[in-house]
Write an enzyme that holds these catalytic residues in place. Structure first.
Site, short mmCIF file in Angstrom:
data_model
loop_
_atom_site.label_atom_id
_atom_site.label_comp_id
_atom_site.label_asym_id
_atom_site.label_seq_id
_atom_site.Cartn_x
_atom_site.Cartn_y
_atom_site.Cartn_z
N ASP A 79 -32.83 4.60 47.72
CA ASP A 79 -32.05 3.38 47.52
C ASP A 79 -30.61 3.62 47.97
O ASP A 79 -30.38 4.30 48.96
CB ASP A 79 -32.14 3.00 46.03
CG ASP A 79 -32.00 1.50 45.79
OD1 ASP A 79 -30.89 0.98 45.96
OD2 ASP A 79 -33.01 0.87 45.42
N ASP A 88 -26.48 7.07 30.82
CA ASP A 88 -27.92 6.85 30.73
C ASP A 88 -28.68 7.59 31.82
O ASP A 88 -29.92 7.52 31.89
CB ASP A 88 -28.25 5.35 30.79
CG ASP A 88 -28.61 4.77 29.42
OD1 ASP A 88 -29.05 5.55 28.56
OD2 ASP A 88 -28.45 3.56 29.22
N THR A 105 -31.65 15.77 58.10
CA THR A 105 -31.13 16.75 57.15
C THR A 105 -30.18 16.06 56.18
O THR A 105 -29.30 15.31 56.59
CB THR A 105 -30.41 17.89 57.87
OG1 THR A 105 -31.31 18.50 58.78
CG2 THR A 105 -29.92 18.93 56.88
N HIS A 125 -26.69 -0.93 43.31
CA HIS A 125 -28.10 -1.28 43.22
C HIS A 125 -28.99 -0.13 42.75
O HIS A 125 -29.83 -0.29 41.86
CB HIS A 125 -28.55 -1.77 44.59
CG HIS A 125 -29.94 -2.26 44.69
ND1 HIS A 125 -30.99 -1.47 45.09
CD2 HIS A 125 -30.47 -3.49 44.47
CE1 HIS A 125 -32.10 -2.18 45.12
NE2 HIS A 125 -31.82 -3.41 44.75
N SER A 307 -36.48 -6.21 43.59
CA SER A 307 -35.94 -4.86 43.40
C SER A 307 -36.02 -4.43 41.95
O SER A 307 -36.22 -3.25 41.65
CB SER A 307 -34.47 -4.80 43.83
OG SER A 307 -34.35 -4.55 45.20
#
Length: 368
Positions: A79, A88, A105, A125, A307
């Site tokens: 992502d 968290d 790489t 996101h 998502s």
């Protein structure tokens, strides 16, 4: 080829700005072990935003935790990267990687800020997606994750809401080679891009998904947010499980693509309404201090999109892998135990795929 981020903040949706770049979600003896495993479910109530997490109730996550909490399973969030300092997240992370204009790489550790050390719009996101799947649970902070004891591997392949098939493919291969059992792809290309992979004009991500599948890794991908009839690619690809979105009333979210793909490997999960009320969307973690003025609480915010639906399924997949299941059984169980709003199972529809993912039913299913 550019892949756009499939997420949408509630405040942006309310203003009606529906470009694909902004909306990418349309682009974690029996008696004793059960008592121990039930601890996260009992403790989840001390996470301040837990009562707002209607999605956990929709997928029956808490009822599943008495059987599996995802312990020992790694979910790779391929992502925009993750805030590695989020309260968290800090206890949940394994080493990650960055593939943003790096080639094959890695040139980073999966942090959301990327190689230039600066945050870009939309890079929140990945932290939101990771929190839904496996945020620390029962720690008195923020939210609970679907798989409370699973780990997160942060892999950054998107910057400022977009990226390339090549970078995404590199992230998928890295995850498959470094211990991930679940790869979450809350991203997707524009409708029509399926033609590129069907004709072989674009094959990097397709081959990477095939590679991960051959290594026994589940690839869970967002259907897309364009109200289109087909799952976007890479959710369209063989080897991936496509995830459409529902609202808190178990109705297909208005923005969600249908769960239609050639192999019918598709289900649904909570993605939020994407309209007016923050609490009708999906609350999760965001990088420290980036919560929106409209919905945010500093380190948390409410987003909507396929998502957000995708990591619910990734979390349930982690619960299943923690039961020592093989990939074919994980996919089969996710689909066969999913339910329609009427409670039917084993029924495919274009709207829900095989139905809304059901964690409680899934972990109780036979492992053969």
């Amino acid at each position: 080829m550019i892949i756009d981020l499939q997420m949408k903040r509630r405040c942006i949706l309310r203003r009606g700005l529906m470009s694909i770049t902004q909306l990418l979600a349309g682009t974690t003896l029996a008696t004793v072990l059960v008592a121990v495993a039930a601890t996260p479910a009992q403790a989840a109530g001390n996470d301040p935003l837990y009562d707002k997490q209607w999605g956990l109730r929709q997928v029956h996550a808490e009822q599943a935790w008495a059987t599996s909490t995802g312990a020992g399973v790694v979910i790779a969030v391929v992502d925009t990267g993750v805030d590695l300092n989020h309260p968290d997240m800090t206890s949940k992370l394994v080493p990650g990687a960055t593939f943003v204009d790096c080639g094959a790489t890695s040139c980073g550790n999966g942090d959301w800020r990327g190689p230039n050390g600066k945050p870009d719009a939309g890079d929140e996101h990945g932290t939101h997606v990771a929190g839904i799947a496996a945020a620390a649970t029962g720690n008195g902070v923020g939210i609970a994750g679907v798989a409370p004891d699973a780990k997160i591997m942060p892999i950054k392949v998107l910057e400022a809401g977009s990226g390339s098939f090549a970078d995404i493919a590199a992230g998928i291969r890295y995850a498959a080679d470094h211990g991930a059992k679940v790869i979450n792809l809350s991203l997707g290309a524009l409708p029509g891009s399926q033609a590129l992979t069907l004709t072989g004009l674009e094959s990097a991500a397709t081959q990477a998904i095939t590679y991960a599948h051959a290594k026994g890794v589940a690839v869970i991908a967002a259907a897309g947010n364009e109200t289109a009839p087909l799952c976007d690619t890479p959710a369209w690809e063989a080897g991936a499980l496509c995830v459409a979105a529902t609202d808190r009333n178990e109705v297909k979210a208005w923005y969600s693509n249908l769960g239609v793909k050639a192999d019918l490997r598709a289900i649904a999960a909570p993605g939020g309404a994407g309209l007016v009320n923050c609490d009708d969307d999906v609350w999760s973690s965001v990088p420290l201090g980036t919560g929106s003025d409209t919905c945010g609480q500093g380190n948390y915010d409410a987003y909507a999109g396929t998502s957000m639906a995708t990591p619910y399924v990734s979390g349930v997949a982690a619960l299943l892998f923690a039961q020592q299941r093989r990939l074919d059984n994980v996919y089969s169980v996710l689909m066969s135990t999913a339910r329609t709003p009427l409670g039917l199972r084993g029924v495919y529809t274009p709207i829900y795929g095989w139905g809304i993912v059901d964690a409680q039913a899934a972990v109780a299913a036979p492992r053969a």
